[in-house]
Design an enzyme around this catalytic site. Structure first.
Site, PDB file in Angstrom:
ATOM      1  N   GLY A 239       0.757  -1.249   0.000  1.00 14.41           N
ATOM      2  CA  GLY A 239       0.000   0.000   0.000  1.00 14.41           C
ATOM      3  C   GLY A 239       0.779   1.285   0.000  1.00 14.41           C
ATOM      4  CD  GLU A 275       0.445  -9.229   1.587  1.00 10.83           C
ATOM      5  OE1 GLU A 275      -0.453  -8.400   1.345  1.00 10.83           O
ATOM      6  OE2 GLU A 275       0.208 -10.348   2.051  1.00 10.83           O
ATOM      7  N   PRO A 276       4.460  -5.152  -0.859  1.00 11.87           N
ATOM      8  CG  PRO A 276       6.655  -4.351  -1.087  1.00 11.87           C
ATOM      9  CD  PRO A 276       5.834  -5.392  -0.369  1.00 11.87           C
ATOM     10  N   GLY A 277       3.386  -3.709  -3.923  1.00  6.83           N
ATOM     11  CA  GLY A 277       3.229  -3.947  -5.354  1.00  6.83           C
ATOM     12  C   GLY A 277       3.550  -2.670  -6.129  1.00  6.83           C
ATOM     13  NE  ARG A 278      -0.635   2.248  -6.004  1.00  4.05           N
ATOM     14  CZ  ARG A 278      -1.670   2.205  -6.846  1.00  4.05           C
ATOM     15  NH1 ARG A 278      -1.557   2.744  -8.041  1.00  4.05           N
ATOM     16  NH2 ARG A 278      -2.813   1.664  -6.479  1.00  4.05           N
ATOM     17  NE  ARG A 314      -3.104   3.426 -11.248  1.00  5.36           N
ATOM     18  CZ  ARG A 314      -2.872   4.678 -10.922  1.00  5.36           C
ATOM     19  NH1 ARG A 314      -2.348   5.514 -11.799  1.00  5.36           N
ATOM     20  NH2 ARG A 314      -3.142   5.119  -9.726  1.00  5.36           N
ATOM     21  CB  CYS A 346     -16.344   4.403 -29.360  1.00  7.15           C
ATOM     22  SG  CYS A 346     -15.531   4.038 -30.898  1.00  7.15           S
ATOM     23  CD  GLU A 347     -16.555   3.423 -22.620  1.00  9.37           C
ATOM     24  OE1 GLU A 347     -16.538   4.097 -21.572  1.00  9.37           O
ATOM     25  OE2 GLU A 347     -16.706   2.201 -22.651  1.00  9.37           O
ATOM     26  CE1 TYR A 375      -2.554  -3.309  -8.479  1.00  8.21           C
ATOM     27  CE2 TYR A 375      -1.185  -1.439  -7.871  1.00  8.21           C
ATOM     28  CZ  TYR A 375      -1.742  -2.664  -7.573  1.00  8.21           C
ATOM     29  OH  TYR A 375      -1.470  -3.252  -6.362  1.00  8.21           O
TER      30      TYR A 375
HETATM   31  C1  PLP Z   1      -3.227  -4.970  -3.755  1.00  7.90           C
HETATM   32  C2  PLP Z   1      -2.660  -5.624  -2.568  1.00  7.90           C
HETATM   33  C3  PLP Z   1      -1.332  -5.388  -2.201  1.00  7.90           C
HETATM   34  C4  PLP Z   1      -0.437  -4.426  -2.927  1.00  7.90           C
HETATM   35  O1  PLP Z   1      -0.817  -3.092  -2.793  1.00  7.90           O
HETATM   36  P1  PLP Z   1       0.136  -1.953  -3.400  1.00  7.90           P
HETATM   37  O2  PLP Z   1      -0.606  -0.710  -3.155  1.00  7.90           O
HETATM   38  O3  PLP Z   1       0.299  -2.241  -4.835  1.00  7.90           O
HETATM   39  O4  PLP Z   1       1.425  -2.002  -2.649  1.00  7.90           O
HETATM   40  C5  PLP Z   1      -0.831  -6.089  -1.117  1.00  7.90           C
HETATM   41  N1  PLP Z   1      -1.601  -6.954  -0.422  1.00  7.90           N
HETATM   42  C6  PLP Z   1      -2.877  -7.205  -0.745  1.00  7.90           C
HETATM   43  C7  PLP Z   1      -3.660  -8.171   0.057  1.00  7.90           C
HETATM   44  C8  PLP Z   1      -3.459  -6.548  -1.821  1.00  7.90           C
HETATM   45  O5  PLP Z   1      -4.727  -6.775  -2.134  1.00  7.90           O
END
Ligand code: PLP
Length: 421
Positions: A239, A275-278, A314, A346-347, A375
């Site tokens: 997050g 659990e970083p993604g973004r 997004r 077309c939106e 994303y």
């Molecule tokens: C989406 C998600 C993440 C990653 O969130 P980011 O904002 O991308 O870091 C981690 N854990 C869970 C359970 C998620 O659903």
């Protein structure tokens, strides 16, 4: 910091000119930087140094096999939210004991696949799901390691569609119910409780909501331990936000996030998972696109580009801002003008920016969306029968297509015709 910088006026991905990649694979195209992916993973890993920890990349942000392999080679774990992502993680060579399974709707089939292929833990999101995992595990004659995802009822102060830690959100079990749920879990033969999980949302630009949530997790750890549960692992979710607007926002750094975690949770002696993604993938990718037309509207000029909402949703979905820059930099002091930057779909929702100030550009010029690595490609579709756009990974002065653009025939031939036609 990322590795998409101008050199003598030309935008580069590491040591490769973006224009060279577009010349080779066409536009639009997603381009990722290996050095940036690696740098971001290491920032998190180092931020938790001194604590027993595992950084599990939330692969839903960008899940190409080449990206997963790049991160897995550094020792990353993976956070998966579907059977498909689990299969992707395994296919990229990630061992089961580095894969955590999150998500509110795990099916028996997905649970079975993970238990058979190996899993670090399930993050359980509800009591019915807990019973399902217990049942499947007992059928297989194994014990499933679990944490329970608690919903701490904290306002993440982010976009409503990506806030997950308030009581009105579908995620986790209410923290007030946790003792009851852990007591039930402890009675189940197919489960082994190992810890607690929390994830309150995405694109958080302030540490305070995290801190509030983690405090509640610390308190709960003590309570559950007093109840006799072994709580040895805390999964703190992802997050942490990224600066989508250069010079206009400065979210906390991973090192600050790590210090806060140590402050709030260090005394508990738990293994920490994040659990970083973004933050790992976001600024490690750009979307390069070509201007098809410049069209005079009433009191505005439309820049119609060859990328659209199906390629990067997004802005349409979250009103998200992406910096959009010319691939060939304008001369210093060049005249600027406002553009409405739109795609061909077309939106009216297919609008990336309104009144965006940019140097005067011409038809045929290339632009790049920054911060498009997370994303982006994963949320794309073939709406309007626009082929999924290619993905390219750069490493130093090399680049490789890591997902080719499908041909129209490949798309059309996925359909099958019933015999009565
Ligand atoms: C989406 C998600 C993440 C990653 O969130 P980011 O904002 O991308 O870091 C981690 N854990 C869970 C359970 C998620 O659903």
């Amino acid at each position: 910091m990322d590795h998409f910088l101008y050199r003598d006026g030309a935008l580069f991905a590491e040591d490769v000119p973006v224009s060279e990649i577009v010349a080779a694979v066409g536009s639009p195209v997603y381009i990722y930087s290996t050095a940036t992916l690696e740098r971001h993973f290491k920032l998190f890993d180092e931020a938790l140094a001194g604590m027993d920890h595992l950084v599990c990349y939330a692969m839903k942000a960008a899940s190409n096999q080449a990206i997963l392999k790049t991160l897995a080679a550094l020792g990353a774990g993976m956070d998966v939210v579907s059977g498909g992502e689990y299969a992707r993680a395994k296919a990229a060579g990630v061992p089961g004991d580095r894969i955590v399974f999150s998500g509110v709707g795990k099916t028996d089939e997905e649970i079975r696949a993970a238990l058979t292929g190996g899993i670090r833990q399930f993050n359980v999101e509800s009591e019915p799901e807990m019973r399902a995992i217990d049942r499947v595990a007992q059928t297989l004659g194994v014990v499933a390691p679990i944490t329970v995802r608690v919903n701490p009822d904290v306002d993440a102060k982010t976009h409503e569609k990506i806030a997950t830690g308030k009581s009105e959100n579908k995620f986790g079990i209410p923290i007030a119910k946790a003792r009851e749920v852990y007591a039930e879990a402890a009675s189940m033969k197919g489960l082994k409780v190992i810890g607690i999980d929390v994830h309150i949302g995405s694109q958080l630009t302030d540490l305070e909501p995290f801190r509030l949530a983690y405090r509640k997790v610390a308190e709960l750890t003590e309570t559950l331990r007093a109840d006799g549960h072994e709580i040895s692992r805390l999964d703190l979710g992802g997050g942490l936000g990224i600066p989508y607007e250069r010079g206009n926002s400065a979210p906390p750094l991973p090192v600050e996030y790590g210090s806060m975690i140590k402050e709030e949770l260090g005394h508990l002696g738990c293994e920490i998972e994040i659990e970083p993604g973004r933050l790992i993938a976001g600024n490690a990718g750009i979307l390069a696109s070509r201007i098809i037309y410049l069209k005079e509207g009433e009191g505005r000029e439309f820049m119609i580009i060859d990328a659209a909402m199906n390629d990067l949703i997004r802005p349409a979905m979250y009103s998200a801002h992406h910096d959009i820059v010319p691939v060939q930099e304008a001369e210093p002091g060049a005249e600027q003008q406002p553009y409405d930057i739109v795609g061909p779909v077309c939106e009216s929702g297919d609008t990336f920016a309104k009144g965006r100030m940019m140097p005067k550009l011409s038809e045929g010029d290339l632009v790049a969306f920054r911060s498009a690595g997370a994303y982006g490609a994963v949320m794309s579709s073939e709406y309007n029968t626009r082929p999924l756009i290619p993905e390219v990974l750069v490493k130093d002065d090399q680049f490789a297509v890591i997902r080719p653009r499908p041909s129209f025939d490949e798309i059309i031939n996925r359909d099958t015709i019933p015999e009565w036609l």
